[in-house]
Design an enzyme around this catalytic site. Structure first.
Site, PDB file in Angstrom:
ATOM      1  N   HIS A   1       5.573  -2.224   8.472  1.00  0.00           N
ATOM      2  CA  HIS A   1       6.570  -1.515   7.677  1.00  0.00           C
ATOM      3  C   HIS A   1       7.975  -1.710   8.229  1.00  0.00           C
ATOM      4  O   HIS A   1       8.962  -1.441   7.538  1.00  0.00           O
ATOM      5  CB  HIS A   1       6.246  -0.019   7.617  1.00  0.00           C
ATOM      6  CG  HIS A   1       4.979   0.280   6.876  1.00  0.00           C
ATOM      7  ND1 HIS A   1       3.767   0.333   7.491  1.00  0.00           N
ATOM      8  CD2 HIS A   1       4.756   0.535   5.564  1.00  0.00           C
ATOM      9  CE1 HIS A   1       2.824   0.606   6.596  1.00  0.00           C
ATOM     10  NE2 HIS A   1       3.395   0.730   5.416  1.00  0.00           N
TER      11      HIS A   1
ATOM     12  N   GLU B   1       2.601   0.075  -4.617  1.00  0.00           N
ATOM     13  CA  GLU B   1       1.153   0.077  -4.393  1.00  0.00           C
ATOM     14  C   GLU B   1       0.438  -0.938  -5.276  1.00  0.00           C
ATOM     15  O   GLU B   1      -0.462  -1.654  -4.814  1.00  0.00           O
ATOM     16  CB  GLU B   1       0.582   1.480  -4.625  1.00  0.00           C
ATOM     17  CG  GLU B   1       1.160   2.573  -3.735  1.00  0.00           C
ATOM     18  CD  GLU B   1       1.033   2.288  -2.253  1.00  0.00           C
ATOM     19  OE1 GLU B   1       0.225   1.416  -1.862  1.00  0.00           O
ATOM     20  OE2 GLU B   1       1.755   2.920  -1.465  1.00  0.00           O
TER      21      GLU B   1
END
Length: 527
Positions: free
Chosen positions: A429, A343
């Site tokens: 992803h 992140e």
């Protein structure tokens, strides 16, 4: 009175989740960045050089340049990242990196686009109509929509667009945001990509044992604020909205945090706080980077966000990370080491190349976060979570599997092992598999191997055999390409070119590292 920062040992048992005009530079090692003083002088020289060589990236009298960042190598070579406008309008995909020598002379440019001119900057579509079109184009509950005029130059001929930021709440209560680009003359949607980056499925803390945290004393208690890492702070989201940007700062009376049990709310906070510190240290010790934006400022972490939220996210808007508690069935709390690294790296990418979160550049964005999250896990070298090339393996409960496998991405059932013309149509992803596979091969090589008790068997897409150069060298090449050569629209072909330039800078064009980089990219189908 100046406050001191206290180191405390904490008991816990759970933590850690283009149009490319390239001219290679040389003699580059560690780079330093500056926004003032000598940095301003170098930026001015780079802009002057860029104007003199405007034909290389389509620059003309209707455009202007502004400096985003300046990096200087030990030999004086300077890399200035610039944004541009056309007749006063921001250009989406107009970013570039100008390279100059120590005397300020031109060495080359990496440009996201070489054509930004539009015939007219007068829209025929009203902003309200563009906002309505943008709102209808997303699949989440909309709360705001604000159009502004821009020139879109990411793909094909440049177009005048209304850039509309659409914000809201997704199907599972997660924060949702999308930048939508509506043609300001035809009213058609030109492109869109996510601005709230959510990464599903991480967690299950409670496995690192005793860790050390940096805390700050205040009013007879301690706060979970790390003054040694830019004032990074960890807050309790109180299981409120997954779109919330504020929480309650964690405090403690005896500076002994958590119990190792998820029933204690501090435990997840310890996990997240340690992960942020490990990521900060990785970037600082490996690349000399001082925080996400290289400005010495720490981000905020909010744990216990939402209810049964199986997700974690990064937001540029609040400069914060949000971690859900998982569903308690397949996944536990999403506060693992590789997730923290993942992140925070979204923030680093935003501050550097700004890889657009769509098509191949979006896959490369996600892959960059997986790569650096993996490196955080390896460099932290904790006994409870030794490094591996699996994403999300520690927080999976019961029969749940890792989210991604870097040695053979297709093992998750959706990710791409190899590049093809259709890769850009996949969810980012899954298209990230190409970059993840490349990094594994470049680091470890092809074939069977066991590391830290995990077995791998990485294939190649062309039947070749790849010999790895080690993850540290591979990560250095990747990071230099990210910060020096890649731009917002970089594709996998552009990523290959940027990494070869980076390998030349760091190790030389005739080096084993350069040759391995070329071989590994070919092994995933990017030639």
């Amino acid at each position: 009175m100046k406050k001191s920062f206290v180191t405390t040992t904490v008991a816990t048992a759970a933590i850690a989740a283009t149009a490319l005009a390239t001219i290679a530079t040389s003699g580059a090692q560690a780079a330093t960045q500056s926004a003032s003083g000598a940095g301003s002088d170098r930026a001015g020289a780079a802009i002057a050089a860029a104007r003199a060589h405007g034909a290389a990236f389509g620059f003309d009298q209707d455009q202007s340049l502004t400096t985003r960042s300046v990096a200087t190598d030990q030999d004086g070579t300077t890399h200035v990242r610039l944004d541009r406008t056309f007749k006063g309008l921001p250009v989406v995909g107009g970013d570039l990196v100008v390279h100059t020598d120590k005397a300020g002379a031109w060495k080359g440019v990496n440009a996201a686009s070489t054509s930004v001119r539009v015939a007219s900057t007068t829209p025929t579509v009203a902003p309200a109509a563009a906002a309505s079109t943008a709102a209808r184009s997303v699949d989440f509950t909309v709360s705001t929509s604000r159009p502004t005029l821009a020139v879109y130059a990411m793909d094909g001929p440049a177009r005048l667009v209304w850039k509309t930021q659409v914000d809201g709440v997704g199907a599972h209560g997660e924060p949702a945001g999308t930048a939508v680009f509506v043609d300001a003359r035809s009213g058609a949607v030109v492109d869109h990509w996510a601005t709230e980056i959510n990464d599903a499925g991480t967690g299950n803390s409670l496995y690192l044992g005793t860790v050390t945290l940096q805390t700050t004393p205040s009013g007879g208690q301690w706060q979970l604020v790390d003054g040694t890492r830019g004032g990074a702070r960890t807050e309790d989201g109180n299981n409120g909205s997954t779109s919330s940007t504020t929480g309650t700062l964690f405090t403690d009376a005896d500076n002994a945090w958590g119990t190792g049990s998820n029933s204690n709310r501090q435990t997840a906070a310890v996990d997240a706080d340690f992960g942020v510190g490990a990521t900060w240290d990785f970037y600082k010790n490996t690349f000399g980077r001082n925080g996400i934006k290289n400005d010495g400022k720490g981000a905020r972490s909010l744990v216990h966000v939402g209810t049964n939220w199986v997700n974690a996210s990064w937001s540029d808007t609040c400069f914060c990370m949000r971690y859900g508690d998982g569903d308690g069935v397949s996944y536990g709390p999403l506060v693992s080491l590789d997730v923290a690294g993942h992140e925070m790296t979204h923030g680093v990418t935003s501050a550097t190349a700004g890889l657009a979160y769509r098509r191949e550049s979006g896959g490369l964005n996600e892959s960059t976060s997986d790569v650096m999250g993996t490196m955080v896990e390896f460099t932290a070298a904790t006994a409870g979570d030794p490094g591996d090339y699996l994403i999300g393996e520690r927080f999976a409960l019961g029969n749940a599997k890792p989210l991604r496998y870097m040695d053979q991405p297709s093992k998750d059932g959706a990710s791409a092992n190899c590049w093809s013309k259709s890769v850009g149509t996949l969810d980012v992803h899954y298209s990230s598999g190409v970059g993840n596979h490349l990094f594994y091969l470049l680091s470890e090589g092809s074939g069977a191997k066991t590391l830290n008790g995990v077995s791998y068997n990485s294939p190649t897409c062309n039947g070749s055999t790849v010999t790895g150069i080690g993850r540290d060298a591979a990560a250095r090449i990747w990071y230099r390409a990210l910060t020096t050569y890649w731009t917002s629209s970089t594709s996998y072909a552009g990523a290959r070119a940027g990494m070869l330039s980076a390998a030349t800078d760091l190790y030389g064009a005739g080096s084993a590292q350069y040759a391995a980089t070329a071989t590994a990219w070919s092994a995933v189908g990017v030639n």
